[in-house]
Write an enzyme that holds these catalytic residues in place. Structure first.
Site, PDB file in Angstrom:
ATOM      1  N   GLU A 291       0.803  -1.224   0.000  1.00 52.04           N
ATOM      2  CA  GLU A 291       0.000   0.000   0.000  1.00 52.04           C
ATOM      3  C   GLU A 291       0.839   1.278   0.000  1.00 52.04           C
ATOM      4  OE1 GLU A 291      -3.696  -1.585   2.647  1.00 52.04           O
ATOM      5  OE2 GLU A 291      -2.052  -0.646   3.745  1.00 52.04           O
ATOM      6  N   PRO A 292       1.632   1.501  -1.016  1.00 49.97           N
ATOM      7  CA  PRO A 292       2.405   2.743  -1.029  1.00 49.97           C
ATOM      8  C   PRO A 292       1.525   3.947  -1.348  1.00 49.97           C
ATOM      9  CG  PRO A 292       2.685   1.597  -3.103  1.00 49.97           C
ATOM     10  CD  PRO A 292       1.844   0.695  -2.226  1.00 49.97           C
ATOM     11  N   GLY A 293       1.764   5.050  -0.656  1.00 47.15           N
ATOM     12  CA  GLY A 293       1.065   6.298  -0.969  1.00 47.15           C
ATOM     13  C   GLY A 293       2.098   7.302  -1.435  1.00 47.15           C
ATOM     14  N   ARG A 294       2.894   7.753  -0.454  1.00 42.77           N
ATOM     15  CA  ARG A 294       3.954   8.720  -0.722  1.00 42.77           C
ATOM     16  C   ARG A 294       4.880   8.280  -1.857  1.00 42.77           C
ATOM     17  NH1 ARG A 294       5.553  11.795   3.758  1.00 42.77           N
ATOM     18  NH2 ARG A 294       4.644  10.206   5.090  1.00 42.77           N
ATOM     19  N   ARG A 331       2.425  20.450   6.393  1.00 42.76           N
ATOM     20  CA  ARG A 331       3.346  19.447   6.953  1.00 42.76           C
ATOM     21  C   ARG A 331       4.441  20.043   7.829  1.00 42.76           C
ATOM     22  NH1 ARG A 331       6.206  16.418   4.222  1.00 42.76           N
ATOM     23  NH2 ARG A 331       6.139  14.609   5.581  1.00 42.76           N
ATOM     24  N   CYS A 362      -2.609  33.423   9.669  1.00 45.04           N
ATOM     25  CA  CYS A 362      -2.438  34.104  10.948  1.00 45.04           C
ATOM     26  C   CYS A 362      -1.962  33.138  12.021  1.00 45.04           C
ATOM     27  CB  CYS A 362      -3.755  34.733  11.360  1.00 45.04           C
ATOM     28  SG  CYS A 362      -4.410  35.772  10.076  1.00 45.04           S
ATOM     29  N   TYR A 391       0.326  14.168   0.569  1.00 42.25           N
ATOM     30  CA  TYR A 391      -0.054  14.816   1.826  1.00 42.25           C
ATOM     31  C   TYR A 391       0.053  16.340   1.771  1.00 42.25           C
ATOM     32  CZ  TYR A 391       0.404   9.947   3.095  1.00 42.25           C
ATOM     33  OH  TYR A 391       0.273   8.592   3.119  1.00 42.25           O
TER      34      TYR A 391
HETATM   35  C1  LIG Z   1      -0.959   5.994   5.381  1.00 40.84           C
HETATM   36  C2  LIG Z   1      -1.126   4.564   5.074  1.00 40.84           C
HETATM   37  C3  LIG Z   1      -0.501   4.018   3.963  1.00 40.84           C
HETATM   38  C4  LIG Z   1       0.421   4.798   3.067  1.00 40.84           C
HETATM   39  O1  LIG Z   1       1.543   5.292   3.720  1.00 40.84           O
HETATM   40  P1  LIG Z   1       2.722   5.947   2.876  1.00 40.84           P
HETATM   41  O2  LIG Z   1       3.712   6.328   3.904  1.00 40.84           O
HETATM   42  O3  LIG Z   1       2.156   7.130   2.160  1.00 40.84           O
HETATM   43  O4  LIG Z   1       3.220   4.913   1.920  1.00 40.84           O
HETATM   44  C5  LIG Z   1      -0.734   2.689   3.686  1.00 40.84           C
HETATM   45  N1  LIG Z   1      -1.558   1.926   4.456  1.00 40.84           N
HETATM   46  C6  LIG Z   1      -2.189   2.443   5.529  1.00 40.84           C
HETATM   47  C7  LIG Z   1      -3.077   1.574   6.320  1.00 40.84           C
HETATM   48  C8  LIG Z   1      -1.997   3.754   5.882  1.00 40.84           C
HETATM   49  O5  LIG Z   1      -2.610   4.253   6.958  1.00 40.84           O
END
Ligand SMILES: *Cc1c(COP(=O)(O)O)cnc(C)c1O
Length: 432
Positions: A291-294, A331, A362, A391
């Protein structure tokens, strides 16, 4: 020379993204503006997909964690690359389904899913639901029974591993709001419960140990802990789990000081552990979800701002105020995150000045970065902040009634708006 491969310099010395001049983008779309390189996003998707094919013989699915950046276009892009998607709200679900994303490739997360969310999961036949707690487990089973369907679920487990950028800690009893604990027996108890239910099918366990992780060992360690748990489940209940979800958290570069482990060694090390432990313990080799996001969108995005006042406080520091701030990038305010910032017109020149980039809100803490090495800045200059693809837009707010910036996607020398700039009327749309 830059933190990301989608960035470059043109013959005028201007910063480019996806081959497009950032000063032209600022001129065309105004500032602040988020710009993302579609090819870089697609390359990142393929990197994950190809290595799942290679290291897990195609038995796996990369699910993009859409909380990093969620809008219709990103769902279309990751869908066309064959990825799945992680979502956590009805808003995410609505966005994904509106973009034509297949519900079957969606993984639904969250530590407090409402009955309305569980009803939507059932109605739209969402592919996997990651169950966080026993309350949700009982409720979903009753709802699935009433609807006459079987829902595929995974359990969110706290494996007792907490990873941060440079180190990880093994905790006995982890203090986290997410998931079922291993060491108290809670996860095993939930497993026994679900195996007696007729409307939930447990496919496997999920864990997510943190974010912006640079080393492979925390992931490998988690895989060892989890495969041992699979073996315990097999021994105690006779049930063999099919799937294993190792979560996200792969680190990226924000500044030159960031050193994420090379992707190939990460995949090789972790897959060797997952497959090796499954074989050693006499388990089925699991179908692996990641599950990569970043790591998919972070380095593919930048934010362009225009400098207003430059305020030198003698002997202390020089503030350069920009036309955005914590409303489009909270961030620094939240975590003191470090970014690389450049004067877009002179991006190749030495960063021999120091500026603190201040937002327009502000709040004293409304900074994009403190004491950043940069080229000289004058009022009117365009500043590019790098690695803002994750993010930033997804965490943006309307604090101080500041409209959110647009998101512009570049590809093959062309640019297009994928999220429009909010208007002043958008801000009062729901006001009575
Ligand atoms: C935030 C999150 C991700 C993604 O995290 P990254 O650091 O963006 O890769 C994957 N799985 C779960 C359950 C998360 O909460």
């Amino acid at each position: 020379m830059f933190v990301s491969d989608c960035l470059g310099l043109n013959s005028q010395g201007h910063l480019t993204i996806g081959g497009v001049d950032t000063l032209e983008l600022a001129e065309t779309y105004g500032t602040p503006v988020y710009v993302m390189d579609e090819d870089q996003i697609r390359r990142n998707c393929r990197k994950f997909k190809d290595s799942i094919d290679r290291y897990y013989e195609g038995r796996g699915l990369c699910c993009y964690a859409s909380k990093a950046f969620s809008c219709k276009e990103i769902y279309r892009i990751v869908e066309s690359e064959g990825l799945g998607a992680d979502i956590v709200s009805l808003g995410d679900l609505h966005t994904a389904l509106s973009a034509g994303f297949p519900a079957e490739r969606i993984c639904y997360h969250g530590n407090n899913k409402t009955p309305a969310e569980l009803a939507a999961v059932i109605e739209h036949r969402v592919g996997r639901v990651v169950i966080d707690n026993l309350t949700e487990l009982e409720l979903l089973d009753r709802m699935a029974q009433a609807a006459g369907v079987t829902v595929r679920v995974m359990f969110r487990v706290k494996p007792g591993v907490e990873a941060h950028t440079h180190e990880y800690i093994q905790t006995g009893q982890i203090d986290s709001k997410f998931g079922l604990a291993l060491e108290t027996g809670e996860a095993m108890e939930a497993t026994r419960r679900v195996l007696q239910m007729h409307h939930l099918q447990l496919t496997g366990m999920h864990c997510h140990i943190g974010s912006q992780i640079f080393d492979n060992e925390p992931f490998a360690h988690t895989a060892r802990v989890m495969m041992q748990f699979y073996a315990d489940i097999k021994r105690e209940t006779g049930y063999l789990l099919d799937e294993f979800n190792i979560g996200g958290g792969h680190g990226i570069m924000y500044t030159a000081a960031d050193t994420p482990s090379p992707f190939e060694t990460f995949m090789a090390d972790v897959s060797r552990t997952v497959v090796g432990e499954a074989d050693r313990l006499g388990l089925k080799r699991p179908f692996v979800l990641m599950e990569p996001g970043r790591a998919i969108v972070g380095e593919a995005g930048i934010t362009l701002y225009t400098v207003g006042a430059v305020k030198e406080i003698p002997g202390i520091r020089t503030y350069a105020s920009i036309d955005g701030g914590m409303t489009d990038n909270p961030r620094y305010t939240l975590y003191q995150s470090r970014y690389t910032a450049l004067a877009a017109a002179r991006a190749g020149e030495p960063a021999d000045h120091t500026f603190t980039l201040a937002g327009r809100c502000c709040e004293t803490g409304d900074l994009i970065g403190k004491d950043l090495p940069m080229q000289a800045l004058q009022p009117g200059d365009v500043v590019a902040v790098l690695s803002t693809g994750a993010y930033n837009y997804s965490m943006a707010s309307n604090y101080n009634r500041v409209p959110r910036p647009p998101v512009v996607m570049v590809r093959a020398g062309q640019s297009r708006v994928v999220v429009r700039r909010e208007s002043l009327d958008d801000l009062i749309r729901n006001d009575i």
